[in-house]
Design a protein around this motif. Structure first.
Motif, short mmCIF file in Angstrom:
data_model
loop_
_atom_site.label_atom_id
_atom_site.label_comp_id
_atom_site.label_asym_id
_atom_site.label_seq_id
_atom_site.Cartn_x
_atom_site.Cartn_y
_atom_site.Cartn_z
N ARG A 1 11.04 -3.53 2.58
CA ARG A 1 10.78 -4.28 3.82
C ARG A 1 9.76 -5.39 3.59
O ARG A 1 9.97 -6.54 3.99
CB ARG A 1 10.29 -3.35 4.92
N ASN A 2 8.67 -5.08 2.93
CA ASN A 2 7.63 -6.08 2.69
C ASN A 2 8.14 -7.22 1.80
O ASN A 2 7.79 -8.38 2.01
CB ASN A 2 6.40 -5.44 2.07
N ASN B 1 9.61 6.74 1.34
CA ASN B 1 8.88 5.82 2.20
C ASN B 1 8.34 4.64 1.40
O ASN B 1 8.29 3.52 1.90
CB ASN B 1 7.74 6.52 2.94
N LEU B 2 7.93 4.87 0.16
CA LEU B 2 7.45 3.77 -0.67
C LEU B 2 8.56 2.77 -0.92
O LEU B 2 8.35 1.56 -0.86
CB LEU B 2 6.89 4.29 -1.99
N LYS C 1 0.85 -1.19 0.00
CA LYS C 1 0.00 0.00 0.00
C LYS C 1 0.88 1.24 0.00
O LYS C 1 1.98 1.24 0.57
CB LYS C 1 -0.90 0.01 1.23
N MET C 2 0.40 2.30 -0.63
CA MET C 2 1.13 3.55 -0.69
C MET C 2 1.18 4.18 0.70
O MET C 2 0.14 4.34 1.34
CB MET C 2 0.43 4.51 -1.66
N PRO C 3 2.39 4.50 1.21
CA PRO C 3 2.48 5.17 2.51
C PRO C 3 1.80 6.53 2.46
O PRO C 3 1.77 7.19 1.42
CB PRO C 3 3.98 5.33 2.74
N GLU C 4 1.27 6.95 3.59
CA GLU C 4 0.54 8.22 3.64
C GLU C 4 1.44 9.44 3.69
O GLU C 4 1.03 10.53 3.33
CB GLU C 4 -0.42 8.21 4.83
#
Length: 75
Positions: free
Chosen positions: A33-34, A26-27, A16-19
């Motif tokens: 990481r994922n 961050n993406l 999911k796209m970080p806010e």
């Protein structure tokens, strides 16, 4: 877009796209990481959609890693 690899050794991880965050930093962090959380091998390659890695290049990289394994991954 649904991406289904032909090879069961290939795992496509969607994040999911970080806010928040600067640019897409961050993406990159979240997607890396994922993806790493799915790894069950000793080695991993993270690729972007604007990259192409050919078999010959991968073979050169693999040969280098095998020849220099102690320097790359000292135990």
């Amino acid at each position: 877009q649904n991406i289904e690899p032909d090879d069961d050794r290939i795992i496509v991880v969607k994040s999911k796209m970080p806010e928040n965050g600067t640019g897409n930093m961050n993406l990159q962090i979240v997607s890396s990481r994922n993806g790493l959380q799915q790894v069950t091998t000793g080695w991993v390659i993270k690729m972007r959609t604007d990259q192409k890695i050919y078999h010959k290049s991968m073979q050169i990289l693999w040969d280098y890693v095998q020849a220099n394994n102690e320097e790359i991954d000292p135990k």
